[in-house]
Design an enzyme around this catalytic site. Structure first.
Site, PDB file in Angstrom:
ATOM      1  N   ASP A 390      55.330  42.742  58.249  1.00 27.28           N
ATOM      2  CA  ASP A 390      55.281  43.269  59.622  1.00 27.28           C
ATOM      3  C   ASP A 390      55.064  44.781  59.674  1.00 27.28           C
ATOM      4  O   ASP A 390      54.363  45.278  60.547  1.00 27.28           O
ATOM      5  CB  ASP A 390      56.597  42.968  60.360  1.00 27.28           C
TER       6      ASP A 390
HETATM    7  P1  NAP Z   1      58.678  40.929  56.626  1.00 26.77           P
HETATM    8  O1  NAP Z   1      57.722  41.258  57.705  1.00 26.77           O
HETATM    9  O2  NAP Z   1      59.830  40.082  56.928  1.00 26.77           O
HETATM   10  O3  NAP Z   1      57.805  40.294  55.447  1.00 26.77           O
HETATM   11  C1  NAP Z   1      58.364  40.030  54.218  1.00 26.77           C
HETATM   12  C2  NAP Z   1      57.333  39.314  53.383  1.00 26.77           C
HETATM   13  O4  NAP Z   1      57.870  39.178  52.075  1.00 26.77           O
HETATM   14  C3  NAP Z   1      57.021  37.907  53.870  1.00 26.77           C
HETATM   15  O5  NAP Z   1      55.792  37.863  54.525  1.00 26.77           O
HETATM   16  C4  NAP Z   1      57.084  37.034  52.609  1.00 26.77           C
HETATM   17  O6  NAP Z   1      55.840  36.384  52.442  1.00 26.77           O
HETATM   18  C5  NAP Z   1      57.303  38.037  51.496  1.00 26.77           C
HETATM   19  N1  NAP Z   1      58.230  37.539  50.485  1.00 26.77           N
HETATM   20  C6  NAP Z   1      59.404  36.886  50.668  1.00 26.77           C
HETATM   21  N2  NAP Z   1      59.954  36.585  49.487  1.00 26.77           N
HETATM   22  C7  NAP Z   1      59.118  37.057  48.537  1.00 26.77           C
HETATM   23  C8  NAP Z   1      59.127  37.042  47.122  1.00 26.77           C
HETATM   24  N3  NAP Z   1      60.128  36.474  46.422  1.00 26.77           N
HETATM   25  N4  NAP Z   1      58.105  37.638  46.472  1.00 26.77           N
HETATM   26  C9  NAP Z   1      57.083  38.174  47.145  1.00 26.77           C
HETATM   27  N5  NAP Z   1      57.012  38.214  48.489  1.00 26.77           N
HETATM   28  C10 NAP Z   1      58.031  37.665  49.174  1.00 26.77           C
HETATM   29  O7  NAP Z   1      59.277  42.256  55.947  1.00 26.77           O
HETATM   30  P2  NAP Z   1      59.026  43.792  56.217  1.00 26.77           P
HETATM   31  O8  NAP Z   1      57.586  44.123  56.214  1.00 26.77           O
HETATM   32  O9  NAP Z   1      59.955  44.502  55.296  1.00 26.77           O
HETATM   33  O10 NAP Z   1      59.492  44.006  57.720  1.00 26.77           O
HETATM   34  C11 NAP Z   1      60.828  43.916  58.126  1.00 26.77           C
HETATM   35  C12 NAP Z   1      60.938  43.075  59.375  1.00 26.77           C
HETATM   36  O11 NAP Z   1      62.318  42.859  59.635  1.00 26.77           O
HETATM   37  C13 NAP Z   1      60.358  43.763  60.597  1.00 26.77           C
HETATM   38  O12 NAP Z   1      59.820  42.802  61.469  1.00 26.77           O
HETATM   39  C14 NAP Z   1      61.585  44.415  61.217  1.00 26.77           C
HETATM   40  O13 NAP Z   1      61.452  44.653  62.602  1.00 26.77           O
HETATM   41  C15 NAP Z   1      62.622  43.340  60.940  1.00 26.77           C
HETATM   42  N6  NAP Z   1      63.975  43.884  60.994  1.00 26.77           N
HETATM   43  C16 NAP Z   1      64.356  44.838  60.132  1.00 26.77           C
HETATM   44  C17 NAP Z   1      65.609  45.387  60.242  1.00 26.77           C
HETATM   45  C18 NAP Z   1      66.057  46.518  59.368  1.00 26.77           C
HETATM   46  O14 NAP Z   1      67.065  47.137  59.679  1.00 26.77           O
HETATM   47  N7  NAP Z   1      65.381  46.801  58.272  1.00 26.77           N
HETATM   48  C19 NAP Z   1      66.470  44.923  61.199  1.00 26.77           C
HETATM   49  C20 NAP Z   1      66.046  43.897  62.055  1.00 26.77           C
HETATM   50  C21 NAP Z   1      64.797  43.388  61.929  1.00 26.77           C
HETATM   51  P3  NAP Z   1      55.762  35.015  51.576  1.00 26.77           P
HETATM   52  O15 NAP Z   1      56.731  34.083  52.196  1.00 26.77           O
HETATM   53  O16 NAP Z   1      54.341  34.603  51.696  1.00 26.77           O
HETATM   54  O17 NAP Z   1      56.142  35.393  50.164  1.00 26.77           O
END
Ligand code: NAP
Length: 465
Positions: A390
């Protein structure tokens, strides 16, 4: 008060003063990765002093039950401290629930000990304490349950929900005002606390799992404020200071997180975000993507002179941070400039990526915040995305219908080559497709983050470049 008791009280005040200073320094030091460890230590020493000072209190006549509580508390606390890093948000929610439960119990004990002789100021603070404490107990338990997926993550909504919730809060406040003027009306007290407890549940059920971390930091703020109110009730300055620090830092964190996700507070609290994300999840594209193997990826990295690594939730799940550090070492040894782009909400909790990379001893000065690195992507040869999704989605900038439209993202698509390590084409947290994967300059590196990075490192040490 005897001379000894007076002397003892001075010592306690001094201990509290040192503990308060340590809490303030802890927050300051936790501001940057370089001093964060010192900050944690200062907070821990402050807490030991606070507990020690409290145990010296003159009013304690028997330590037996305190010892029992200490053993039970440690029995719960130690295993809680051992959970996986990815489960820290729900663990934190549980801690808030315990803290708020304690505040509500202490407030209730004080009410029944003092009634009907409670001064209006004291009674109003006591009511604030138990209303905030009560709603934080159940709200935090709901948040922990949603994050742990023992409760449904989707928002549960019904018609007139906000009016029902608001009415409950108004009734609790009306009872509180009545109690301030009639502290002898003991039959109303449990009604007020009961409404606060139900209100906590009602407050959190319409909010989707997606927004839980923001809700948790807001509940952290409520728990802090209720502890500060308890400080007034018990005439304990340390509690007032610690509660105020907790209350304000929790609030600031919620604001930062909402901003980083481009959401307003009202939108988080009343927006039912998870529904939108779930609806959008169905629309996944079937266009072809280009993929590459570890040795091809290693070759491309070895030929680069500027590389930016973008870590995300997948790196955390795969526990790939140590392998990522090896990759960093291997590339820098070849004279390649490697930096890390840290999005404020990458992962699942604030500072998630900083903590993991610090654990793997990646130099702090290589970690760049989003605003500082976004301008450098056009001069970047390779952006290597490791389990992030994301936070790199360009639709946030271009697609007004996207649920993340307006969320600030990393401009990775402006670099010459983009490589994305993830296991499949599955979406990330927001449940939406990422157009980045179909762009000309993008190569998908399908596999588990730890395994794939480790294979790249092997290829690099095998003499590529
Ligand atoms: P993300 O959008 O959740 O994407 C994570 C990606 O990691 C997934 O597409 C997944 O794809 C991949 N993945 C999962 N396990 C894996 C593995 N073992 N090896 C390789 N890839 C793996 O993560 P992000 O880009 O870090 O974004 C964070 C999201 O969380 C945002 O939408 C944010 O708004 C939300 N959020 C964050 C917080 C905070 O405080 N950080 C709080 C609330 C919400 P596959 O399944 O294809 O592997």
């Amino acid at each position: 008060m005897s001379d000894f008791a007076g002397y003892q009280q001075h010592i306690i005040e001094l201990i509290y003063l040192v503990a308060s200073a340590l809490f303030i320094l802890a927050l300051k030091w936790m501001n940057t990765p370089a001093t964060a460890r010192r900050g944690i230590l200062a907070g821990e020493i402050g807490m030991v002093l606070a507990i020690g000072g409290t145990l010296l209190q003159h009013g304690i006549i028997d330590y037996k039950w305190i010892l029992v509580a200490l053993v039970i508390g440690s029995g719960i606390g130690v295993p809680l401290g051992l959970v996986q890093m990815t489960a820290v948000p729900q663990r934190t929610a549980l801690s808030h629930a315990f803290g708020a439960f304690c505040v509500t119990l202490v407030g209730t004990a004080e009410f029944y000990l003092r009634t009907p002789n409670v001064q209006p100021f004291m009674m109003s603070v006591l009511c604030c304490e138990v209303i905030l404490g009560g709603l934080t107990v159940t709200g935090s338990l709901m948040a922990a349950g949603k994050l742990q997926e023992v409760l449904p993550q989707r928002p549960i909504t019904f018609k007139g929900q906000n009016i029902v919730n608001l009415s409950m809060l108004v009734i609790a406040i009306v009872i509180a005002v009545y109690l301030v003027h009639n502290p002898g009306a003991t039959h109303l007290y449990p009604v007020m606390v009961g409404i606060a407890l139900v209100f906590g549940i009602m407050l959190v059920i319409p909010i989707g799992g997606a927004d839980m971390p923001t809700v948790i930091s807001l509940l952290n703020s409520y728990a802090g404020l209720s502890a500060a109110a308890m400080g007034f009730v018990l005439n304990n300055k340390l509690l007032i200071i610690a509660g105020a620090l907790d209350g304000s830092s929790g609030f600031i964190l919620s604001v930062i997180m909402s901003k980083a996700m481009n959401r307003s507070f009202t939108n988080v609290l009343f927006g039912a975000f998870g529904q939108v994300a779930a609806a959008a999840a169905g629309a996944q594209e079937t266009r072809p993507v280009k993929s590459a193997s570890p040795d091809e990826a290693a070759g491309i990295l070895a030929a680069a002179s500027k590389v930016v690594i973008v870590p995300g939730y997948g790196m955390a799940v795969a526990q790939a941070q140590h392998k990522v550090r090896e990759l960093y070492d291997s590339l820098t040894k070849r004279g390649i400039d490697v930096r890390f782009a840290i999005h404020p909400v990458a992962g699942r909790m604030p500072g998630h990526m900083n903590v993991l990379l610090a654990e793997a001893d990646v130099p702090y000065d290589r970690l760049m915040e989003m605003d500082d690195i976004n301008g450098d992507f056009p001069q970047t040869d390779v952006s290597l995305i490791i389990g992030a999704n994301d936070v790199t989605n360009p639709a946030a900038k271009t697609d007004q219908s996207s649920p993340i439209y307006g969320m600030p993202v990393l401009d990775v698509e402006r670099s010459h080559t983009v490589m994305v390590i993830k296991r499949s084409m599955n979406p990330g947290f927001a449940g939406i497709d990422n157009p980045l994967y179909y762009m000309d300059q993008t190569l998908m590196l399908f596999g588990d983050a730890k395994v794939f990075v480790s294979n790249i490192v092997k290829e690099l040490s095998g003499g590529h470049g």
